[in-house]
Design an enzyme around this catalytic site. Structure first.
Site, PDB file in Angstrom:
ATOM      1  CB  CYS A  86      -0.928  -0.176   1.155  1.00  0.00           C
ATOM      2  SG  CYS A  86      -2.546   1.036   0.972  1.00  0.00           S
ATOM      3  CG  HIS A 175      -3.323  -3.268   4.037  1.00  0.00           C
ATOM      4  ND1 HIS A 175      -2.450  -2.757   5.044  1.00  0.00           N
ATOM      5  CD2 HIS A 175      -3.740  -2.504   3.254  1.00  0.00           C
ATOM      6  CE1 HIS A 175      -2.426  -1.356   4.476  1.00  0.00           C
ATOM      7  NE2 HIS A 175      -3.181  -1.127   3.800  1.00  0.00           N
ATOM      8  CD  GLU A 177      -0.422  -5.316   6.399  1.00  0.00           C
ATOM      9  OE1 GLU A 177      -0.291  -6.057   5.150  1.00  0.00           O
ATOM     10  OE2 GLU A 177      -0.856  -4.173   6.444  1.00  0.00           O
TER      11      GLU A 177
HETATM   12  N1  GLN Z   1      -3.854   6.158   1.119  1.00  0.00           N
HETATM   13  C1  GLN Z   1      -2.706   5.912   1.637  1.00  0.00           C
HETATM   14  C2  GLN Z   1      -1.511   6.707   0.916  1.00  0.00           C
HETATM   15  O1  GLN Z   1      -1.924   7.515  -0.156  1.00  0.00           O
HETATM   16  C3  GLN Z   1      -2.374   4.656   1.511  1.00  0.00           C
HETATM   17  C4  GLN Z   1      -2.951   3.800   2.433  1.00  0.00           C
HETATM   18  C5  GLN Z   1      -2.527   2.609   3.239  1.00  0.00           C
HETATM   19  O2  GLN Z   1      -1.196   2.330   3.142  1.00  0.00           O
HETATM   20  N2  GLN Z   1      -3.551   1.940   3.658  1.00  0.00           N
HETATM   21  O3  GLN Z   1      -0.422   7.042   1.423  1.00  0.00           O
END
Ligand code: GLN
Length: 192
Positions: A86, A175, A177
């Site tokens: 992410c 994610h 995890e």
């Molecule tokens: N929206 C977040 C970003 O742009 C990322 C979200 C996340 O890591 N769950 O950094």
């Protein structure tokens, strides 16, 4: 094996638990190190967790923006596996929201692109890790990978790439995890 997790922000303890579980299943002794900076790195693999990429970029790029990128280039050049999830994927991307950042993965990423209705959602996706396997993917304010200029697509969902790999570098928009499924971690540890 020693795995470093960037512990600036994000799901550090969840990644840690999954690494230990995956290690157990593989019969591999895993030591996890929480990294507050990237000086004196001496691990066999690195995970950059999710969180907020703007805050993480501020923390990692604090004094000299090239320092973090050069560190990533150096360790990936040494063959050390790196996985970003992410916001961690966002830090690994070369292009984010049309801006050039020179990250390790030659991909074009758009942040927060699933819209408000779908800020967080879960879907079963087909993940290609030496053969296709179902994976329950949890997306939280996820980015989308709009274009992969180099690398292998490990999964897509609704026409957008959600998992990518270029040699020893893996990027996921979701994610792993937050599940009990260690498949991705075992795949990652086997890259060491
Ligand atoms: N929206 C977040 C970003 O742009 C990322 C979200 C996340 O890591 N769950 O950094």
């Amino acid at each position: 094996m020693k795995v470093g997790i960037f512990a600036l922000q994000g799901d550090v303890s969840e990644h840690k638990k999954m690494l230990h579980n995956a290690g157990k299943e593989l019969g591999m002794a895993i030591k996890v190190v929480e990294l507050r900076d990237f000086e004196n790195f001496n691990c066999d693999a690195l995970i950059i967790p999710g969180g907020e990429s703007t805050a993480m970029r501020r923390l990692t790029h604090d004094k000299d923006s090239n320092k973090f990128l050069n560190f990533l280039k150096k360790i990936s050049g040494e063959g050390i596996p790196i996985m970003g999830t992410c916001a961690g994927l966002i830090l690994l991307a070369k292009n984010v929201d049309g801006k050039f950042y020179d990250g390790l993965l030659d991909i074009e990423v758009k942040r927060n692109d699933y819209g408000r209705q779908r800020e967080s959602f879960e879907e079963d996706i087909d993940l290609n890790l030496n053969g296709t396997t179902k994976f329950h993917a949890i997306f939280i304010r996820a980015p989308v990978i709009e274009k992969v200029n180099k690398g292998e697509i490990l999964a897509d969902f609704e026409g957008k790439v959600v998992a990518v790999k270029d040699e020893n570098v893996i990027g996921l928009t979701f994610h792993p995890e937050l599940t009990n499924n260690t498949k991705i971690y075992k795949y990652f540890l086997n890259l060491i």
